[in-house]
Motif scaffolding. Structure first.
Motif, short mmCIF file in Angstrom:
data_model
loop_
_atom_site.label_atom_id
_atom_site.label_comp_id
_atom_site.label_asym_id
_atom_site.label_seq_id
_atom_site.Cartn_x
_atom_site.Cartn_y
_atom_site.Cartn_z
N LEU A 1 40.11 -0.76 27.28
CA LEU A 1 39.65 0.51 26.72
C LEU A 1 40.14 0.69 25.29
O LEU A 1 39.42 1.22 24.43
N GLU A 2 41.38 0.24 25.02
CA GLU A 2 41.89 0.32 23.65
C GLU A 2 41.07 -0.58 22.73
O GLU A 2 40.79 -0.22 21.58
N HIS A 3 40.69 -1.74 23.23
CA HIS A 3 39.84 -2.63 22.42
C HIS A 3 38.49 -1.98 22.14
O HIS A 3 37.95 -2.08 21.02
N PHE A 4 37.93 -1.29 23.12
CA PHE A 4 36.64 -0.62 22.92
C PHE A 4 36.74 0.43 21.81
O PHE A 4 35.83 0.56 20.98
N VAL A 5 37.83 1.18 21.79
CA VAL A 5 37.98 2.27 20.83
C VAL A 5 38.39 1.77 19.46
O VAL A 5 37.87 2.23 18.43
N THR A 6 39.32 0.80 19.41
CA THR A 6 39.90 0.37 18.12
C THR A 6 39.33 -0.94 17.60
O THR A 6 39.48 -1.24 16.41
N GLY A 7 38.74 -1.75 18.48
CA GLY A 7 38.26 -3.05 18.06
C GLY A 7 39.31 -4.14 18.10
O GLY A 7 39.03 -5.29 17.74
N SER A 8 40.53 -3.81 18.53
CA SER A 8 41.62 -4.79 18.57
C SER A 8 42.28 -4.76 19.94
O SER A 8 42.40 -3.70 20.57
N TYR A 9 42.71 -5.95 20.39
CA TYR A 9 43.47 -6.03 21.63
C TYR A 9 44.94 -5.81 21.34
O TYR A 9 45.49 -6.33 20.36
N SER A 10 45.58 -5.05 22.20
CA SER A 10 47.02 -4.83 22.07
C SER A 10 47.75 -5.82 22.96
O SER A 10 47.17 -6.39 23.89
N ALA A 11 49.04 -5.97 22.71
CA ALA A 11 49.86 -6.85 23.54
C ALA A 11 50.03 -6.25 24.93
O ALA A 11 50.16 -5.02 25.08
N SER A 12 50.06 -7.10 25.93
CA SER A 12 50.14 -6.60 27.30
C SER A 12 51.44 -5.85 27.56
O SER A 12 51.47 -4.91 28.37
N TRP A 13 52.52 -6.20 26.85
CA TRP A 13 53.80 -5.52 27.10
C TRP A 13 53.76 -4.07 26.70
O TRP A 13 54.60 -3.26 27.13
N ARG A 14 52.81 -3.67 25.89
CA ARG A 14 52.67 -2.27 25.49
C ARG A 14 52.16 -1.39 26.63
O ARG A 14 52.15 -0.16 26.51
#
Length: 307
Positions: free
Chosen positions: A290-303
């Motif tokens: 969902l964060e990728h959908f909104v921002t266009g970037s993948y976050s680290a899984s530890w977040r």
């Protein structure tokens, strides 16, 4: 309803056909962009956010409950237009029920307790029944019970029915999910027959696994149990819910299961009172998507750690 042994014994499972049907699902059912985000948001509302570890503490359970109430960062949920999104329930051992009930007070999120000698279900029967009563008294609105596997393996359907019926009665107003531990039942035919017997005895949900077996939720097992639910509804008019548990950790897996439910049972089984995922790490991967959908970037899984 009374146990209908003629119906139970007539149930068969065509394993090769079930496996062929299940194999088509991951490759053919795909949604993208805003449609994928919508389906993943729906999946969050169907998660029984779970911690069933021997080293569970009150602090860990409180953090899990906080995550259930705020499953995705507020900024992302605002962008999606879903500021009040929560998970379907929180699932814990009996000892942690009071802590979870207190932490979720006022949220509307129910607490589910695993019970009846989970995961093996081999403690004395009177103690298993007493455990249900203790969890209900502590505030659990849902009880996940485990059946005695040997009743299925020996074809002792009357014993399974009687056991399930007594557990159903002990739950009172609480919803009861019958865990079949399908990885230990031997055949898909056994899975289908056990599903039917548990529904006859009053299970509100049938559930694949404890999450502690070597084989947990699979698509062939899910298709078998879902078809049993459909057959039961067609004959009795009664709707029974479904919960796959164990091994579902990726957002793409959740999409496959949702498409299976929609195709086999319809939209009614895409609501929290009819379908749940038993999961812990699944939510983290959905949040990343969902964060990728909104921002266009993948976050680290530890977040997106849960505890």
């Amino acid at each position: 309803m009374p146990l209908d042994l003629d119906w139970v014994r007539s149930v068969q499972a065509n394993t090769s056909a079930i496996e062929r049907r299940a194999a088509t699902l991951p490759g053919r059912r795909s949604v993208k962009k805003e449609y994928q985000a919508a389906w993943l948001a729906k999946a969050i509302t169907l998660i029984d956010l779970t911690t069933l570890a021997g080293d569970d503490t009150e602090g860990r359970v409180r953090r899990l409950c906080a995550k259930a109430k705020q499953p995705v960062s507020p900024a992302i949920l605002e962008q999606l237009g879903l500021p009040d999104l929560t998970t379907g329930a929180v699932c814990v051992y009996h000892d942690m029920v009071p802590t979870a009930v207190e932490a979720l007070s006022g949220s509307g999120i129910p607490v589910a307790a695993v019970s009846t000698g989970f995961p093996a279900g081999l403690s004395p029967f009177r103690l298993r029944i007493a455990e249900i009563g203790e969890s209900v008294a502590a505030g659990a609105a849902e009880i996940d019970i485990v059946i005695t596997r040997r009743h299925v393996l020996q074809g002792n359907w009357q014993a399974l029915y009687d056991e399930m019926a007594e557990m159903r009665a002990a739950c009172g107003e609480a919803h009861v999910k019958a865990i079949l531990a399908t990885g230990e039942l031997g055949t898909l035919r056994n899975v289908a027959r056990a599903s039917l017997v548990c529904m006859m005895a009053g299970a509100d949900f049938i559930k694949t696994s404890t999450g502690k077996e070597s084989v947990n939720a699979t698509l062939p097992v899910s298709l078998t149990m879902i078809r049993a639910i459909r057959a039961y509804r067609e004959r009795t008019g009664f709707n029974v819910g479904y919960k796959p548990a164990g091994g579902i950790s990726k957002a793409k897996d959740a999409l496959v299961y949702l498409s299976l439910m929609k195709e086999e049972l319809g939209d009614r089984w895409l609501q929290p009172d009819m379908f749940r995922f038993g999961a812990s790490s699944l939510l983290g991967d959905i949040e990343r998507q969902l964060e990728h959908f909104v921002t266009g970037s993948y976050s680290a899984s530890w977040r997106h750690a849960l505890a």
